[in-house]
Structure formats: C-alpha cells, structure tokens
Write a protein that holds these residues in place. Sequence first.
Motif, short mmCIF file in Angstrom:
data_model
loop_
_atom_site.label_atom_id
_atom_site.label_comp_id
_atom_site.label_asym_id
_atom_site.label_seq_id
_atom_site.Cartn_x
_atom_site.Cartn_y
_atom_site.Cartn_z
N PRO A 165 172.75 43.33 54.19
CA PRO A 165 173.68 43.74 53.15
C PRO A 165 174.52 44.94 53.58
CG PRO A 165 171.44 44.39 52.59
CD PRO A 165 171.34 43.51 53.79
N ASP A 166 175.76 44.98 53.10
CA ASP A 166 176.65 46.12 53.33
C ASP A 166 176.45 47.10 52.18
OD1 ASP A 166 178.89 47.88 53.41
OD2 ASP A 166 179.95 46.41 54.66
N PHE A 209 178.78 47.51 49.05
CA PHE A 209 179.00 46.41 48.11
C PHE A 209 177.70 46.07 47.40
CE2 PHE A 209 181.97 46.04 51.59
CZ PHE A 209 183.18 45.73 50.99
N ALA A 217 180.90 40.29 52.26
CA ALA A 217 179.76 40.86 51.55
C ALA A 217 179.22 39.88 50.52
CB ALA A 217 180.17 42.17 50.88
N ARG A 272 182.51 46.34 44.11
CA ARG A 272 182.83 47.47 44.97
C ARG A 272 183.38 48.59 44.09
NH1 ARG A 272 187.82 47.95 47.20
NH2 ARG A 272 188.11 45.66 47.25
N VAL A 330 180.59 39.90 43.58
CA VAL A 330 180.44 41.08 44.43
C VAL A 330 181.19 42.24 43.75
CG1 VAL A 330 182.44 40.45 45.87
CG2 VAL A 330 180.73 42.08 46.74
#
Length: 316
Positions: free
Chosen positions: A180-181, A184, A256, A227, A225
Amino acid sequence: MGAAAGIWRAMQRLADTDAMEVLREREAAMTPEIRPATSADAEACGRIIFEAFRAIADQHGFSWDFPSAEAGTQLAETFIATPSIYGVVAELDGRVVGSNFVAEGDPIRGIGPITVDPAVQGSGIGRRLMEAALERAGDAMGVRLVQDAFNTRSMPLYASLGFDVREPLLLMRGTPRSGPDLGFSVRPMAAGDVGACTDLCSSVHGVARTHELQEALRVFTPFVVEREGRITGYLSAATFWLMNHGVAETELDMRALLVGAGAMRAEPLSLLLPTRQANLFRWCLHQGMRAIKPMTLMTMGHYQEPRGCCFPSVLY
C-alpha cells in the motif's frame, strides 16, 4: 449456331432464375422473429452465449469467457430479470438462435453481449439483433459496446451500423505486487459515497453512471480510493471484468486503488485496460498482471475523451 446460342442463353436465364429463387427461399427461411426476452429463454440464451464465445475463442486460440453453459445461463437469467436491462431474442421456427441486451439505467446505453448460435452465424441474424437494440436505445445520448478485437465479423458489422472505434483495450488479470501507498486509503465503497463517485465520473467522462454504481453496491464489492480526505477514484466490480469500470483523477490514484482492491480480494483483479494509457499499462505488467485478450471500445453518439485515468466495463 445461332439457335444453339439462343437455347444456351435461355437455359442460363432459367438457371439464374432458379438460383435467385433458392436464394430468396433461403433468406426467407433464415429471417428470424425478433422479440423481447423472457425468463423462459434464459437456458437457450445461456447455451448460445457459451457456445458462441467458445467458438470464436477456439478459432483464434484464446481462453473462454464463460467456463460452461451454466455460467452463460446464469448471466442470461440475471440480465433478463434486471428491470434496467432490456433483452431481445431471435427465433427461427420457434427455436431461440440468438440474443442481445441493452443496459438502460444511465444516460449512455450499453449493448451486449450479442450472440448468435454458431450453426446460423453469417446469415444476418446478428445485424437484426443489433438493429433491434439500437431501435430500443432510440434517442439516447449515446450507445457503447466492447467487442473482441480478433473478431473480424463483429467489428465491420458495428462499424456499418454507425459505431466508431474509440479505444484499444486489453483484458488484464492479476493481483498487483506492490504494498500500500501511505499517501492513499482504499476501502469498500459505501452508499454515502455514490454522490462523490458520480461527480468524479462526470468530470472524467462528461456523464454520470449513478445507476450502475448503485447496482454495483447491491451485487458486488466496489472500492474507493481517498487522498487527503476525499474520494479520488473508484472501481465497481474488482474481479468481474464484464461489469468492472473505474475512474480516477490521476494515474497514481488508479495505481493505489488497484493495489488496495487487490489486497482485499482473494481472486485476481480483472479489468479492460485502455492501452493508450501507456504508463499504466507498463505498471500493470511490472506488477505481474497478465494480458488475456485484445478488445475494442466502440461508441455511437456522445463521447468525451476521458479527462482522467479510467477503464470501461463491457456495458459502458
């Protein structure tokens, strides 16, 4: 000599007349009745869906879209029972020989799958089924479909009916390898997310797909997702490419989203990737996703070049 030539010409005209009569009889025999699909048609439609897709896949060396006639029947039953999907069948001598479907829930209509019994393909039944679907679509804002790029019968048919080629696609399957990033957050979509997802789709495509999202919430497990605390992308049916579409503000949002959705699903992701998104395509390959087969997005009527990162479903 002149008399012999006259006799020959008379015999030739008679032969031509007989041939034309045979052709007219054959065409009359192959003229189907086109009518709305009913629940009683599901088994016949499902068998033909399976056999038609199997035949074209075997001819070109690709894997089957449906593992069995039962899987085709399940799809036909679902589509026929769904109020927002209109189905038509072609009948010859009281026997179902083909079907087609139109998704009507959103402003852009989606056509397919259209299938004809392999025993009577090439007789004009597919054109009749497409004409019935387009008549049903009426004055809709636009109509879309996805076809197998290796099917050299279907693409000329759709083009002759007025569809334009828009995107080369590849069916991609696999689970991304990346972790995972941290910038995000990916989670299952909730009913309260539909408004934000609809706005995002409108900004990317110029039209909303509210009904399709609501259906995805009912049938599948869609994902979003986030952000910086806001939704920047979503996908509708992570492991079922026929119904899976996605949009995102940027390629990084889409990456992501795919990583996060893949981590939360036991089955591999499957999606129709527009290969003009070259960086995302290379990223998918680097992540271990496999290209399964080439397909083509074709449209009639309204079409806006996407203003973000996206992939279509078969019905949109």
